[in-house]
Design an enzyme around this catalytic site. Structure first.
Site, short mmCIF file in Angstrom:
data_model
loop_
_atom_site.label_atom_id
_atom_site.label_comp_id
_atom_site.label_asym_id
_atom_site.label_seq_id
_atom_site.Cartn_x
_atom_site.Cartn_y
_atom_site.Cartn_z
CD GLU A 325 12.57 -47.86 -12.28
OE1 GLU A 325 11.90 -47.66 -13.31
OE2 GLU A 325 13.78 -47.61 -12.19
CG ASP A 399 18.45 -48.20 -15.75
OD1 ASP A 399 18.15 -48.78 -16.80
OD2 ASP A 399 17.82 -47.23 -15.29
CD GLU A 427 17.17 -44.04 -19.20
OE1 GLU A 427 16.80 -45.11 -19.74
OE2 GLU A 427 16.91 -43.76 -18.01
C1 GCV Z 1 10.53 -47.27 -18.38
C2 GCV Z 1 15.11 -46.67 -15.92
C3 GCV Z 1 14.53 -45.52 -16.69
C4 GCV Z 1 13.03 -45.52 -16.62
C5 GCV Z 1 12.54 -46.85 -17.18
C6 GCV Z 1 13.16 -47.97 -16.34
C7 GCV Z 1 12.79 -49.34 -16.88
O1 GCV Z 1 14.87 -46.51 -14.56
O2 GCV Z 1 15.07 -44.33 -16.22
O3 GCV Z 1 12.55 -44.44 -17.39
O4 GCV Z 1 11.15 -46.94 -17.17
O5 GCV Z 1 14.56 -47.86 -16.38
O6 GCV Z 1 13.59 -49.88 -17.62
O7 GCV Z 1 11.73 -49.85 -16.54
#
Ligand code: GCV
Length: 711
Positions: A325, A399, A427
């Site tokens: 990411e 995720d 989340e």
């Molecule tokens: C901390 C998902 C979440 C992100 C998070 C990522 C991760 O994509 O939406 O906010 O980033 O996981 O676990 O690194």
């Protein structure tokens, strides 16, 4: 098809706007509620120490004195916790002494700190339970009945103290105690996604607990309470900054602040870890690159590690999100994840630190399906990691979706230890607005049989190191406590923090036992009330799955990860859309990950691979994760898939709505403030579950062409 989606998007915009406005929560107490139960704000979490009810006479008979020998910070903490807890529970103080007096007493300590415990000669038993384990035994001394809480280590004695207090808090008998406890895994860590500006990524309970502008000089009392609640469930470390890491955390200025927290938490057995930004040598050190094989980079990290350990001698180590990411990583320099991890591991090794390398990577170059990528990348590196490096793997391959099959890296990594990364933060599970107890979800995961070394190779056993002989074992949870008075936003979200700690200690505990313990300590020891709360918790996850993403559906959301958005087809990456995953069209729905499809099932050991592959044997809860089915596919119930979907969404929303009535039946049995705050959120949940149902079914109806029929 594209057009149908776009029209749907426009029509649903109004609905989504209403959804978010409906999320406003009113915090005022219910007028006229039962005044006999004093209001509480949830700050004390499960350490309220309310009077334990009918068992108190037995406790008063057996606890006339508390003996804590030794003069360490931890033994003082033990004495203080016991003294204030017993005082609150019994309504009168129990003396705490350093010397033995012949009285019914509780004696706590280690052979090293306590002469009384040394005299018992339990050394061999204590060696077997380890430094974090403990023994709680009823015995007699000089004609008096005593309860001994003993450990080989001081932190074990602290854990034993909290275990004993839990027995009292939950109204259990303390006669003839014979308890031996030892945690199943070594590392029981929290991951905070807290940013240095005080915001929390995916946090739903206020700003960050860490007051960087006040540290290191001023220590907010919350830091101590945070340590107490964590120690009470055996959590022994915290990564305090976001994995999307700000390099400034590694500057001298911030490290001094971090050291202040580490000093405070040390006597509670909590070690501090930091998320490290792989590009720190460039962004902080001014080097031209962060190539892990560049000697200047290696030296930079070595020097950084030395600086950290001068300030924090028991620093736990680094957590790294690399090449994921948008985060920097070794692949930026043509190096592997193992080469990146090993360079950091070498810097930490002389000081006893570890590197925790996240497997949350999903490079599009590796495979078209996000589900398959991490397994491909990491299994080819298995065995190449240093002894002080571990790989941290999310429970499922996408995720933290409401329901995922276990990640194939559990069992799949034979020589490199893996830690499980769970997420107590909700989340994708209703954030701080929906009541969703994760104990049941985590048990499904932990009890899943990987068959890595034959039947019985459950994920829990993999994590223990009992399937492959791992040097390092552990479980981790992303958590979001913030400055909200009740820490977690929703009072019931506290249960997920608690459940994580308990399962990290012992993954064999049942979700039901954990829910009941938590309900007793957090709300009341009144049996019928506890039964009601526990039952609500136990069905809450399945309910949530039913009204959001049943039958293996996943990622039906947009960027907020809260509201339904199955029409989402325009995210910056294809694998952030919803349509990539559900693949609905006039022919059917679901992702073909079978051997005839993209072969993701082959990442699992047989017979799991075949179980998922075969349409007849694939558990229906994972049906559309692994299979693409026509809308009229016959389910085991005999119904068509479309009707089964309708039934799931309707029953889920109905169950969510029914929780309101169940909770209402507890009015007057729970203090009115917390009762009302939960009721307010249940109202949001009921309304939003109906919106999920209607939005998703109306959208899929565009493809199925069949009527939406309630069951
Ligand atoms: C901390 C998902 C979440 C992100 C998070 C990522 C991760 O994509 O939406 O906010 O980033 O996981 O676990 O690194």
């Amino acid at each position: 098809m594209q057009l149908r989606r776009r029209n749907f998007l426009a029509a649903s915009f109004v609905g989504l706007a209403i959804l978010s406005i409906g999320c406003h929560v009113v915090d005022t107490p219910t007028p006229g509620a039962d005044a006999r139960v004093p209001d509480e704000n949830g700050y004390k979490l499960w350490l309220r120490y309310a009077p334990p009810g009918k068992s108190v006479d037995q406790y008063l008979r057996l606890i006339r004195l508390v003996i804590v020998q030794g003069d360490s910070a931890t033994s003082r903490i033990i004495g203080k916790e016991l003294s204030s807890a017993l005082n609150m529970m019994f309504g009168s103080p129990v003396p705490v002494s350093r010397t033995w007096k012949p009285k019914p007493a509780v004696i706590i300590g280690t052979p090293a700190t306590s002469k009384v415990i040394r005299g018992l000669k339990w050394e061999n038993d204590l060696i077997a339970t380890g430094l974090d384990g403990f023994i709680i035994r009823s015995t007699r001394m000089e004609g008096q009945s005593v309860i001994v809480i003993a450990s080989a280590g001081e932190i074990g004695a602290l854990y034993g103290t909290f275990h004993f207090l839990r027995l009292l808090q939950t109204g259990q008998s303390i006669q003839e105690l014979s308890i031996v406890e030892r945690p199943k895994v070594q590392l029981r860590l929290l991951n905070h996604w807290d940013n240095l500006d005080g915001s929390i990524e995916r946090g739903y309970a206020g700003r960050s607990l860490w007051q960087w502008n006040e540290l290191p000089g001023k220590l907010d009392p919350r830091y101590t309470d945070y340590a107490r609640v964590n120690a009470s469930v055996g959590i022994n470390g915290a990564v305090i900054n976001n994995v999307n890491a700000d390099v400034r955390i590694l500057t001298g200025e911030y490290l001094e602040k971090v050291a202040a927290l580490a000093n405070l938490w040390r006597p509670y057995g909590i070690r501090v870890y930091l998320s490290a930004n792989f590009a720190a040598p460039v962004r902080l050190g001014g080097l031209p690159n962060a190539d892990p094989l560049d000697p200047a980079v290696v030296d930079w990290w070595k020097a950084k590690a030395e600086e950290i350990y001068r300030l924090i001698p028991d620093f736990g180590g680094f957590l790294v999100k690399a090449n994921s990411e948008g985060q920097p990583g070794p692949k930026d320099y043509g190096r592997t994840h193992a080469e990146g991890a090993n360079m950091l591991a070498d810097a930490l090794a002389p000081h006893g630190g570890i590197v925790i390398w996240r497997a949350f990577v999903y490079d599009e170059d590796v495979d078209p399906d996000r589900v398959k990528r991490a397994y491909i990348e990491f299994t080819r590196l298995d065995g190449q990691f240093r002894p002080n490096a571990v790989v941290q793997v999310k429970n499922g391959p996408i995720d933290f979706q409401p329901r995922e099959p276990f990640h194939s890296l559990f069992g799949g990594m034979k020589q490199t230890p893996v830690l499980a990364e769970l997420q107590a933060t909700q989340e994708y599970l209703g954030q701080a607005k929906h009541l969703v107890y994760h104990g049941t979800m985590w048990k499904e995961f932990l009890d899943s049989d990987t068959f890595a070394r034959g039947s019985g190779s459950t994920v829990g056993k993999v994590l223990e190191g009992a399937v492959h002989p791992y040097r390092i074992t552990g479980m981790v949870s992303v958590v979001n406590p913030g400055l909200d008075t009740n820490w977690c936003g929703h009072h019931f979200s506290q249960a997920n923090w608690y459940a994580f700690g308990r399962l990290a200690w012992n993954h064999r505990l049942s979700a039901e036992q954990i829910a009941e313990e938590w309900a007793r300590m957090t709300f009341t020891n009144d049996d019928p009330t506890v039964d009601t709360i526990r039952d609500m918790m136990m069905s809450s996850w399945e309910t949530y799955v039913s009204y959001t993403m049943p039958l293996g559906l996943h990622h039906l959301i947009g960027f907020d990860h809260y509201a339904p958005m199955p029409e989402n087809d325009t995210a910056p990456r294809e694998d952030w859309t919803a349509v990539f995953y559900h693949r609905a069209d006039a022919d059917g729905i679901g992702f073909d990950r079978t051997k005839r499809g993209n072969k993701a099932v082959e990442q699992y050991f047989p017979p799991v691979c075949d179980l998922f592959d075969n349409l007849a044997s694939c558990p229906e809860k994972f049906l559309l994760w692994f299979h693409r089915c026509s809308w009229d596919y016959r389910m085991k119930s005999g119904k068509m898939l479309w009707q089964e979907l309708c039934d799931k969404y309707y029953s889920g929303a109905e169950q969510a709505s029914a929780m309101q009535g169940t909770w209402q039946s507890l009015a007057g049995r729970i203090d009115s403030r917390r009762h009302k705050e939960v009721a307010d959120r249940l109202a949001i949940q009921a309304a939003d579950s109906a919106k999920w149902r209607d939005h998703i079914l109306q959208y899929f109806q565009l493809f199925s062409g069949m009527p939406v029929t309630p069951p």
